[in-house]
Scaffold this motif. Sequence first.
Motif, PDB file in Angstrom:
ATOM      1  N   MET A 102       0.562  -1.136  -0.026  1.00 43.63           N
ATOM      2  CA  MET A 102       0.125  -0.109  -0.041  1.00 43.63           C
ATOM      3  C   MET A 102       0.850   1.219  -0.085  1.00 43.63           C
ATOM      4  O   MET A 102       0.592   2.202  -0.793  1.00 43.63           O
ATOM      5  N   VAL A 103       1.907   1.272   0.929  1.00 44.88           N
ATOM      6  CA  VAL A 103       2.643   2.384   0.949  1.00 44.88           C
ATOM      7  C   VAL A 103       3.552   2.689  -0.531  1.00 44.88           C
ATOM      8  O   VAL A 103       3.443   3.673  -0.903  1.00 44.88           O
ATOM      9  N   ALA A 104       3.915   1.438  -1.033  1.00 45.89           N
ATOM     10  CA  ALA A 104       4.700   1.637  -2.341  1.00 45.89           C
ATOM     11  C   ALA A 104       3.732   2.313  -3.295  1.00 45.89           C
ATOM     12  O   ALA A 104       4.069   3.120  -4.059  1.00 45.89           O
ATOM     13  N   LYS A 105       2.280   1.754  -3.368  1.00 45.17           N
ATOM     14  CA  LYS A 105       1.480   2.221  -4.380  1.00 45.17           C
ATOM     15  C   LYS A 105       1.145   3.823  -4.200  1.00 45.17           C
ATOM     16  O   LYS A 105       0.981   4.575  -5.214  1.00 45.17           O
ATOM     17  N   VAL A 106       1.121   4.038  -2.775  1.00 48.50           N
ATOM     18  CA  VAL A 106       0.616   5.638  -2.582  1.00 48.50           C
ATOM     19  C   VAL A 106       1.865   6.365  -3.058  1.00 48.50           C
ATOM     20  O   VAL A 106       1.691   7.361  -3.646  1.00 48.50           O
ATOM     21  N   LEU A 107       3.132   5.783  -2.769  1.00 47.69           N
ATOM     22  CA  LEU A 107       4.204   6.708  -3.322  1.00 47.69           C
ATOM     23  C   LEU A 107       4.234   6.664  -4.829  1.00 47.69           C
ATOM     24  O   LEU A 107       4.605   7.843  -5.329  1.00 47.69           O
ATOM     25  N   ILE A 108       3.986   5.480  -5.437  1.00 46.85           N
ATOM     26  CA  ILE A 108       4.038   5.591  -6.746  1.00 46.85           C
ATOM     27  C   ILE A 108       2.749   6.593  -7.308  1.00 46.85           C
ATOM     28  O   ILE A 108       3.064   7.302  -8.297  1.00 46.85           O
ATOM     29  N   VAL A 109       1.545   6.275  -6.761  1.00 47.24           N
ATOM     30  CA  VAL A 109       0.581   6.981  -7.579  1.00 47.24           C
ATOM     31  C   VAL A 109       0.489   8.449  -7.088  1.00 47.24           C
ATOM     32  O   VAL A 109       0.260   9.171  -8.216  1.00 47.24           O
ATOM     33  N   PHE A 110       1.120   8.836  -6.203  1.00 43.29           N
ATOM     34  CA  PHE A 110       1.077  10.400  -5.754  1.00 43.29           C
ATOM     35  C   PHE A 110       2.344  11.079  -6.311  1.00 43.29           C
ATOM     36  O   PHE A 110       2.403  11.939  -6.930  1.00 43.29           O
ATOM     37  N   GLY A 162      -7.251  11.585  -9.031  1.00 41.47           N
ATOM     38  CA  GLY A 162      -8.046  11.105 -10.277  1.00 41.47           C
ATOM     39  C   GLY A 162      -7.093   9.712 -10.698  1.00 41.47           C
ATOM     40  O   GLY A 162      -7.663   8.856 -11.182  1.00 41.47           O
ATOM     41  N   PHE A 163      -5.948   9.910 -10.357  1.00 36.99           N
ATOM     42  CA  PHE A 163      -5.268   8.793 -10.766  1.00 36.99           C
ATOM     43  C   PHE A 163      -5.114   7.424  -9.979  1.00 36.99           C
ATOM     44  O   PHE A 163      -4.827   6.566 -10.566  1.00 36.99           O
ATOM     45  N   LEU A 190      -3.993   2.260  -7.042  1.00 39.59           N
ATOM     46  CA  LEU A 190      -4.086   2.391  -5.598  1.00 39.59           C
ATOM     47  C   LEU A 190      -5.403   1.727  -5.285  1.00 39.59           C
ATOM     48  O   LEU A 190      -5.432   1.136  -4.009  1.00 39.59           O
ATOM     49  N   LEU A 191      -6.573   2.058  -5.923  1.00 40.66           N
ATOM     50  CA  LEU A 191      -7.596   1.313  -5.545  1.00 40.66           C
ATOM     51  C   LEU A 191      -8.000  -0.062  -5.981  1.00 40.66           C
ATOM     52  O   LEU A 191      -7.940  -0.154  -7.227  1.00 40.66           O
ATOM     53  N   ASP A 192      -7.923  -1.273  -5.112  1.00 39.53           N
ATOM     54  CA  ASP A 192      -8.342  -2.336  -5.818  1.00 39.53           C
ATOM     55  C   ASP A 192      -9.373  -2.538  -6.587  1.00 39.53           C
ATOM     56  O   ASP A 192     -10.346  -1.849  -6.394  1.00 39.53           O
ATOM     57  N   PRO A 193      -9.298  -3.505  -7.193  1.00 37.15           N
ATOM     58  CA  PRO A 193     -10.949  -3.541  -8.263  1.00 37.15           C
ATOM     59  C   PRO A 193     -11.637  -4.207  -7.308  1.00 37.15           C
ATOM     60  O   PRO A 193     -11.440  -4.703  -6.253  1.00 37.15           O
TER      61      PRO A 193
END
Lengths: 189, 350
Positions: free
Chosen positions: B17-25, B106-107, B127-130
Motif C-alpha cells: 500500500m505504501v509503495a502504491k501510494v508513493l507511486i501513484v502520488f 484521479g490517478f 491504488l484502489l483495488d478492483p
Amino acid sequence: MAILIKQVELSWLDRTYVWPILKGMAITLGHFFRQLFTPTSKRFTIQYPEMKKEMPEGYRGLHELKRFEDGSVKCVACFMCAEACPARCITIEAEEFSELNLTQGFEEKRPKRFEIDLLRCIFCGMCEEACPKDAIWLRKDYELVGTDREALRYGKWDLLNTYAEPDGKPVIKTDPTPSTPSRKEVACS
Amino acid sequence: MPTLAHLLHLSPETLWMVAKVLIVFGGPFTLASLLTWVERRGAAMIQDRIGPNRAALFGKWRLLGLPQIAADGIKAFLKEDLVPPHVNKLVFWVAPLLTFLPAVMGFAIIPFGQSFVSGGQTYHLSLLDPGNGMGMLYPLAIGSMAVYGVLTAAWSSNNKWSILGGMRASAQMVSYEIAMSLAVITIFMRAGAYDPHQIIQAQWGLWNVLPQFLGFLVFTTCMFAETNRLPFDFAEGEAEIVAGYLTEYGSMKFALMYLSEYVHMVTASALIVTLYFGGWRVPFVADPGVWLSVLAFLVKLLFFCWLFIWIRWTLPRFRYDQLMKLGWKVMLPLSMANFLFHAFLMFKRG
Ligand code: SF4
Ligand code: SF4
C-alpha cells in the motif's frame, strides 16, 4: 476601392476539423524534428555569449579613431565631426605638434582631447560622414557596456584602441611625436 | 515482496500500500514537472526556437535545460507570496489546493500495470483495488471537481478578469461533461462493467479505439476541455483576459495551479489510455508480465501527454461561442450517435 476577400470553399473533409488538424499536426511535428536534428550552429537562434551575430556592412557601432601606420592619429582636430554631431556629444581640444614626419604630411594639429559621450551618441554616423580625413569610423562592435556613466565617456586613447584587439593591432597609449607648448596659452597668460 | 516486507517489519499488504501510494502520488507529480520541461523545450522546437537551456546544476551541467524545473521551483518558493487586499483570503488560499488535489486523486483508480501474484497473494497495480464499487465513475467525478478549484480561485480573486475566466471554465465544463459521459457510458456498455480492470480485460485482442473511434475522438476532445488546455484554454485566455482565474496568483500558489494543469494532463492521458488503448496491454502479447505492462502503460501515457503538448502548439484557441457550438452541436450529437450505434449493435447481437 473595396478589397474583395477571397472566399475559401471548404471541402467536406476540411469541415470535419479532424483532417485539417492532422495536417497541422504533421506540420508542427515536421518543424519539431527538423529543429531537433539541426545542429546548434545552424539554428536561427544565436546563442549570444557563445555565438555572436556578424553585423552587416554599414552597421554603425562603436567608433574608432583611425591611426597611421606609425601609430599617430589621423584626426587633424578640424572640429567638423563635432559640428556635424546632432547629439553634440563630441568634445575636442586641439594641440600642435612640432616634428613633422612623412606620414603626417603637413598637418601640425591634432586632438589633445577627443571625447565622445557614448551615452548621448545616437550612432547616426554623421561624424563619419563629416570627417575630411576619414579619421573616425563607426564599426561593428555593438557590445557597448559600462559600469557607470563616466565609463562610457570614451577619451582619445579609448577611441584609438577600440578595435585594436579584433584587428590585431598594438594598443598605443602615447603619440609618437611630442606636442609643442601651446602658443595660445602663452599669449593669453 | 514478502521478503522485503519481512526485512522492513511490515506486512506485505502495508508495504504494498505504501509503495502504491508513493507511486501513484509521486509518479504523476514527477511526470508533470518533467512535462513542464517537455512543453517548453518541445514548444520551442516546434516553433524553430531553442527554449530554456541556460539553467545549470552548480553552474556547470546544463543537461538539456532540465535543471530549469528545479530553478523554477526554487524561484516560485522564494518569491514574495502576495495576497492582494481585495481578495477573500480563506478561499484564495484554499483554491490552489482544490485545483491540485482532484488532479492527483484521479490517478488513484488507474491500473498502471498487470496484476501479479507473489507469495500466494494477488497484487494489483492500482491504488484502489478492483471491486471497490466506484470504478471509472471515480476519476470522472473527481475530474469534474477540478472546476471547483478554478471557480473558487476566480471568485475569491475579486477581479473582473478572474471572474470571466471562472465563468468560462464552468460553462465549458458543463458543455463538455455530457458528451464525455456519453462516450464513457458506451465503453461501460460494451465492457459490461465500469471497473477499469474489467474494462482493460474486455479490451483483450481489440482496443476500444478501433470499434469506438468516434467515442475516442469525442472523449479526447472533452479531455482537452477538461484540462483547460489549448485549444480550449480560455479560462486563462491571456490574449483577452490577462491570465483568467490565475490573474491574482503568484509565487508557489501559482506554481501549484500551473503544476496541477500538468498533473491533470497526466491523469487525462491515463484515462484515455485505460478506456481506449487497452491500459497496460501490449499488442500481440497475451500476458506481458509486470514490467513490460508497466512499460507499455508508460509509453502510451507519455504519448498522450505529448499529444496534449503537440496539439497545444498546433491549434489556435477557439472563440467562446465556437467552443459552445462545438460542445453542444457537434460533440454531444456525435457522442449520442456513437452511443446509439453501439447500443443498436448490441441489441442486434442479442
Ligand atoms: S554617431 Fe552621430 S551622435 Fe554619435 S558622435 Fe557621431 S555624429 Fe555624434
Ligand atoms: S575626427 Fe575627422 S572631423 Fe573630427 S576633428 Fe578629427 S579630422 Fe576633423
